[in-house]
Design a protein around this motif. Structure first.
Motif, PDB file in Angstrom:
ATOM      1  N   SER A   1       3.905   0.481  12.194  1.00  0.00           N
ATOM      2  CA  SER A   1       3.909   0.660  10.424  1.00  0.00           C
ATOM      3  C   SER A   1       5.061   1.500  10.174  1.00  0.00           C
ATOM      4  O   SER A   1       5.927   1.122   9.266  1.00  0.00           O
ATOM      5  CB  SER A   1       2.662   1.241  10.091  1.00  0.00           C
ATOM      6  N   PHE A   2       5.591   2.633  11.057  1.00  0.00           N
ATOM      7  CA  PHE A   2       6.688   3.126  10.777  1.00  0.00           C
ATOM      8  C   PHE A   2       7.969   2.467  11.073  1.00  0.00           C
ATOM      9  O   PHE A   2       8.905   2.190  10.313  1.00  0.00           O
ATOM     10  CB  PHE A   2       6.802   4.684  11.633  1.00  0.00           C
ATOM     11  N   ALA A   3       8.152   1.804  11.977  1.00  0.00           N
ATOM     12  CA  ALA A   3       9.175   0.713  12.226  1.00  0.00           C
ATOM     13  C   ALA A   3       9.242  -0.217  10.936  1.00  0.00           C
ATOM     14  O   ALA A   3      10.436  -0.543  10.513  1.00  0.00           O
ATOM     15  CB  ALA A   3       8.901  -0.116  13.615  1.00  0.00           C
ATOM     16  N   TYR A   4       8.016  -0.760  10.620  1.00  0.00           N
ATOM     17  CA  TYR A   4       8.350  -1.695   9.521  1.00  0.00           C
ATOM     18  C   TYR A   4       8.638  -0.696   8.056  1.00  0.00           C
ATOM     19  O   TYR A   4       9.528  -1.426   7.371  1.00  0.00           O
ATOM     20  CB  TYR A   4       6.887  -2.363   9.125  1.00  0.00           C
TER      21      TYR A   4
ATOM     22  N   LYS B   1      12.228  -1.351   5.049  1.00  0.00           N
ATOM     23  CA  LYS B   1      12.082  -1.114   3.699  1.00  0.00           C
ATOM     24  C   LYS B   1      12.743   0.062   3.011  1.00  0.00           C
ATOM     25  O   LYS B   1      13.132   0.147   1.862  1.00  0.00           O
ATOM     26  CB  LYS B   1      10.796  -1.425   2.922  1.00  0.00           C
ATOM     27  N   TYR B   2      12.629   1.190   3.826  1.00  0.00           N
ATOM     28  CA  TYR B   2      13.025   2.593   3.132  1.00  0.00           C
ATOM     29  C   TYR B   2      14.027   3.235   4.163  1.00  0.00           C
ATOM     30  O   TYR B   2      13.747   3.766   5.053  1.00  0.00           O
ATOM     31  CB  TYR B   2      11.737   3.175   3.099  1.00  0.00           C
ATOM     32  N   PRO B   3      15.511   2.700   3.926  1.00  0.00           N
ATOM     33  CA  PRO B   3      16.473   3.276   4.585  1.00  0.00           C
ATOM     34  C   PRO B   3      16.458   4.931   5.114  1.00  0.00           C
ATOM     35  O   PRO B   3      16.691   5.340   5.932  1.00  0.00           O
ATOM     36  CB  PRO B   3      17.709   2.848   4.174  1.00  0.00           C
ATOM     37  N   PHE B   4      16.124   5.526   3.726  1.00  0.00           N
ATOM     38  CA  PHE B   4      16.027   7.237   3.868  1.00  0.00           C
ATOM     39  C   PHE B   4      15.412   7.648   5.010  1.00  0.00           C
ATOM     40  O   PHE B   4      15.394   8.741   5.560  1.00  0.00           O
ATOM     41  CB  PHE B   4      15.589   7.948   2.649  1.00  0.00           C
ATOM     42  N   LEU B   5      13.960   6.898   5.556  1.00  0.00           N
ATOM     43  CA  LEU B   5      13.562   7.105   6.454  1.00  0.00           C
ATOM     44  C   LEU B   5      14.194   7.548   7.914  1.00  0.00           C
ATOM     45  O   LEU B   5      13.743   8.211   8.972  1.00  0.00           O
ATOM     46  CB  LEU B   5      12.286   6.247   6.951  1.00  0.00           C
ATOM     47  N   GLY B   6      15.364   6.992   8.123  1.00  0.00           N
ATOM     48  CA  GLY B   6      16.161   7.213   9.146  1.00  0.00           C
ATOM     49  C   GLY B   6      17.326   8.501   8.845  1.00  0.00           C
ATOM     50  O   GLY B   6      18.009   8.732   9.958  1.00  0.00           O
ATOM     51  N   GLU B   7      17.336   8.945   7.965  1.00  0.00           N
ATOM     52  CA  GLU B   7      18.038  10.139   7.446  1.00  0.00           C
ATOM     53  C   GLU B   7      17.688  11.387   8.011  1.00  0.00           C
ATOM     54  O   GLU B   7      18.391  12.638   7.841  1.00  0.00           O
ATOM     55  CB  GLU B   7      18.403  10.288   5.997  1.00  0.00           C
ATOM     56  N   PHE B   8      16.512  11.567   8.326  1.00  0.00           N
ATOM     57  CA  PHE B   8      16.003  13.029   9.020  1.00  0.00           C
ATOM     58  C   PHE B   8      16.759  13.566   9.915  1.00  0.00           C
ATOM     59  O   PHE B   8      16.958  12.782  10.991  1.00  0.00           O
ATOM     60  CB  PHE B   8      14.491  12.898   9.140  1.00  0.00           C
ATOM     61  N   ASP B   9      16.840  14.763  10.237  1.00  0.00           N
ATOM     62  CA  ASP B   9      17.497  15.601  11.399  1.00  0.00           C
ATOM     63  C   ASP B   9      16.694  15.267  12.727  1.00  0.00           C
ATOM     64  O   ASP B   9      17.189  15.224  13.763  1.00  0.00           O
ATOM     65  CB  ASP B   9      17.882  16.814  11.190  1.00  0.00           C
TER      66      ASP B   9
ATOM     67  N   LEU C   1       0.856  -1.109  -0.085  1.00  0.00           N
ATOM     68  CA  LEU C   1      -0.007  -0.035   0.070  1.00  0.00           C
ATOM     69  C   LEU C   1       0.763   1.230   0.200  1.00  0.00           C
ATOM     70  O   LEU C   1       0.484   2.447  -0.336  1.00  0.00           O
ATOM     71  CB  LEU C   1      -0.771   0.120   1.253  1.00  0.00           C
ATOM     72  N   ALA C   2       1.825   1.127   0.524  1.00  0.00           N
ATOM     73  CA  ALA C   2       2.995   2.354   0.768  1.00  0.00           C
ATOM     74  C   ALA C   2       4.330   2.140   0.119  1.00  0.00           C
ATOM     75  O   ALA C   2       5.369   1.841   0.369  1.00  0.00           O
ATOM     76  CB  ALA C   2       3.467   2.419   2.249  1.00  0.00           C
ATOM     77  N   THR C   3       3.852   2.310  -1.501  1.00  0.00           N
ATOM     78  CA  THR C   3       4.943   2.057  -2.375  1.00  0.00           C
ATOM     79  C   THR C   3       4.451   2.810  -3.808  1.00  0.00           C
ATOM     80  O   THR C   3       3.079   2.726  -3.905  1.00  0.00           O
ATOM     81  CB  THR C   3       5.327   0.695  -2.585  1.00  0.00           C
ATOM     82  N   PRO C   4       5.373   3.040  -4.599  1.00  0.00           N
ATOM     83  CA  PRO C   4       6.814   3.325  -4.529  1.00  0.00           C
ATOM     84  C   PRO C   4       7.273   4.555  -3.769  1.00  0.00           C
ATOM     85  O   PRO C   4       6.624   5.499  -3.794  1.00  0.00           O
ATOM     86  CB  PRO C   4       7.411   3.078  -5.863  1.00  0.00           C
ATOM     87  N   PRO C   5       8.621   4.556  -3.292  1.00  0.00           N
ATOM     88  CA  PRO C   5       9.186   5.812  -3.006  1.00  0.00           C
ATOM     89  C   PRO C   5       9.292   6.742  -4.022  1.00  0.00           C
ATOM     90  O   PRO C   5       9.360   6.411  -5.311  1.00  0.00           O
ATOM     91  CB  PRO C   5      10.674   5.354  -2.221  1.00  0.00           C
ATOM     92  N   ILE C   6       9.242   7.915  -3.778  1.00  0.00           N
ATOM     93  CA  ILE C   6       9.182   9.079  -4.764  1.00  0.00           C
ATOM     94  C   ILE C   6      10.489   9.592  -4.851  1.00  0.00           C
ATOM     95  O   ILE C   6      10.972  10.137  -3.980  1.00  0.00           O
ATOM     96  CB  ILE C   6       8.177  10.306  -4.414  1.00  0.00           C
ATOM     97  N   ASP C   7      11.369   9.175  -5.721  1.00  0.00           N
ATOM     98  CA  ASP C   7      12.796   9.368  -5.537  1.00  0.00           C
ATOM     99  C   ASP C   7      13.178  10.637  -5.833  1.00  0.00           C
ATOM    100  O   ASP C   7      14.183  11.181  -5.290  1.00  0.00           O
ATOM    101  CB  ASP C   7      13.411   8.562  -7.020  1.00  0.00           C
ATOM    102  N   HIS C   8      12.299  11.383  -6.751  1.00  0.00           N
ATOM    103  CA  HIS C   8      12.999  13.158  -6.543  1.00  0.00           C
ATOM    104  C   HIS C   8      12.608  13.653  -5.567  1.00  0.00           C
ATOM    105  O   HIS C   8      13.564  14.544  -5.022  1.00  0.00           O
ATOM    106  CB  HIS C   8      12.035  13.664  -7.692  1.00  0.00           C
ATOM    107  N   SER C   9      11.743  13.410  -4.728  1.00  0.00           N
ATOM    108  CA  SER C   9      11.726  14.063  -3.270  1.00  0.00           C
ATOM    109  C   SER C   9      12.835  13.744  -2.288  1.00  0.00           C
ATOM    110  O   SER C   9      13.114  14.341  -1.604  1.00  0.00           O
ATOM    111  CB  SER C   9      10.131  13.549  -2.874  1.00  0.00           C
ATOM    112  N   ILE C  10      13.284  12.460  -2.599  1.00  0.00           N
ATOM    113  CA  ILE C  10      14.223  11.927  -1.378  1.00  0.00           C
ATOM    114  C   ILE C  10      15.546  12.804  -2.040  1.00  0.00           C
ATOM    115  O   ILE C  10      16.373  12.805  -1.056  1.00  0.00           O
ATOM    116  CB  ILE C  10      14.407  10.471  -1.869  1.00  0.00           C
ATOM    117  N   ARG C  11      15.835  12.837  -3.570  1.00  0.00           N
ATOM    118  CA  ARG C  11      16.789  13.564  -3.825  1.00  0.00           C
ATOM    119  C   ARG C  11      17.003  15.159  -3.357  1.00  0.00           C
ATOM    120  O   ARG C  11      17.797  15.437  -2.666  1.00  0.00           O
ATOM    121  CB  ARG C  11      17.128  13.747  -5.275  1.00  0.00           C
ATOM    122  N   LEU C  12      15.807  15.622  -3.261  1.00  0.00           N
ATOM    123  CA  LEU C  12      15.478  17.051  -2.668  1.00  0.00           C
ATOM    124  C   LEU C  12      15.996  17.048  -1.103  1.00  0.00           C
ATOM    125  O   LEU C  12      16.488  17.962  -0.947  1.00  0.00           O
ATOM    126  CB  LEU C  12      14.135  17.393  -2.927  1.00  0.00           C
TER     127      LEU C  12
END
Length: 206
Positions: A114-117, A121-129, A82-93
């Motif tokens: 759900s966030f822990a899960y 799958k999406y390592p970038f979720l750990g990159e926020f300040d 349900l939560a796919t795909p990642p939006i690559d351009h937004s991640i680059r921004l």
């Protein structure tokens, strides 16, 4: 006014969140419409996002509607579909802003489980300040309290925050508090916004 932090929503900003699309593919549009008319699945998801236990909340809802039990359980069992795909351009921004030294926060309606899960799958979720996850905060957008909690925690004046979200009600509440806002419709529009604030160059924002 100088922007001191940029705040991203996650669903439909960094990751597509389209449950209806998932169910249309799995059970057909007609059955999906019938189920969504009978069962408040988005209300169920709000209960998860406000701190309800992920599996329990969904499975209890499934037992309340036995004719849709298997389909409702899919919301949990196939959640990443349900939560796919990642939006690559937004991640680059997001990463381009951080490369320029701009703090990037997440402010999202997302459950604890759900966030822990999603993080697996999406390592970038750990990159926020900083991450402001509704399930941990016990309140969801657009309740004014969640914006107050962000301000209190980060210590940045509202007029120095820039926030993007795909929902107009969430944006309106942030704007009412004095935040700078952008209604997210596509990543290019968000890129153009960041360039207009002088936070990225056009080249950075590609």
């Amino acid at each position: 006014m100088t922007i001191e932090a940029v705040i991203f929503d996650i669903g439909n900003v960094l990751i597509e969140w389209q449950p209806e699309r998932y169910y249309d593919a799995k059970i057909g549009e007609a059955r999906r419409r019938a189920m969504f008319a009978e069962v408040d699945l988005h209300g169920m998801n709000d209960r998860v996002d406000i701190g309800g236990e992920f599996t329990q909340t969904i499975y209890e809802t499934a037992e309340t509607y036995p004719s849709w039990r298997d389909e409702i359980r899919m919301w949990h069992d196939d959640w990443i579909e349900l939560a796919t795909p990642p939006i690559d351009h937004s991640i680059r921004l997001m990463r381009a802003l951080q490369a320029k030294g701009m703090p990037v926060f997440a402010l999202t309606n997302f459950g604890i489980g759900s966030f822990a899960y999603a993080e697996t799958k999406y390592p970038f979720l750990g990159e926020f300040d900083r991450r402001y996850i509704s399930g941990h905060m016990g309140v969801i957008k657009p309740d004014p309290k969640i914006y107050e909690m962000v301000e209190a925690d980060c210590g940045i004046a509202p007029e120095r925050l820039l926030f993007t979200d795909d929902r107009a009600d969430n944006i309106a509440q942030a704007k009412a508090r004095g935040w700078n806002v952008h209604l997210f419709e596509d990543p290019q529009g968000w890129a153009d916004c960041l360039v207009s604030y002088g936070l990225l160059t056009a080249e950075d924002a590609t």
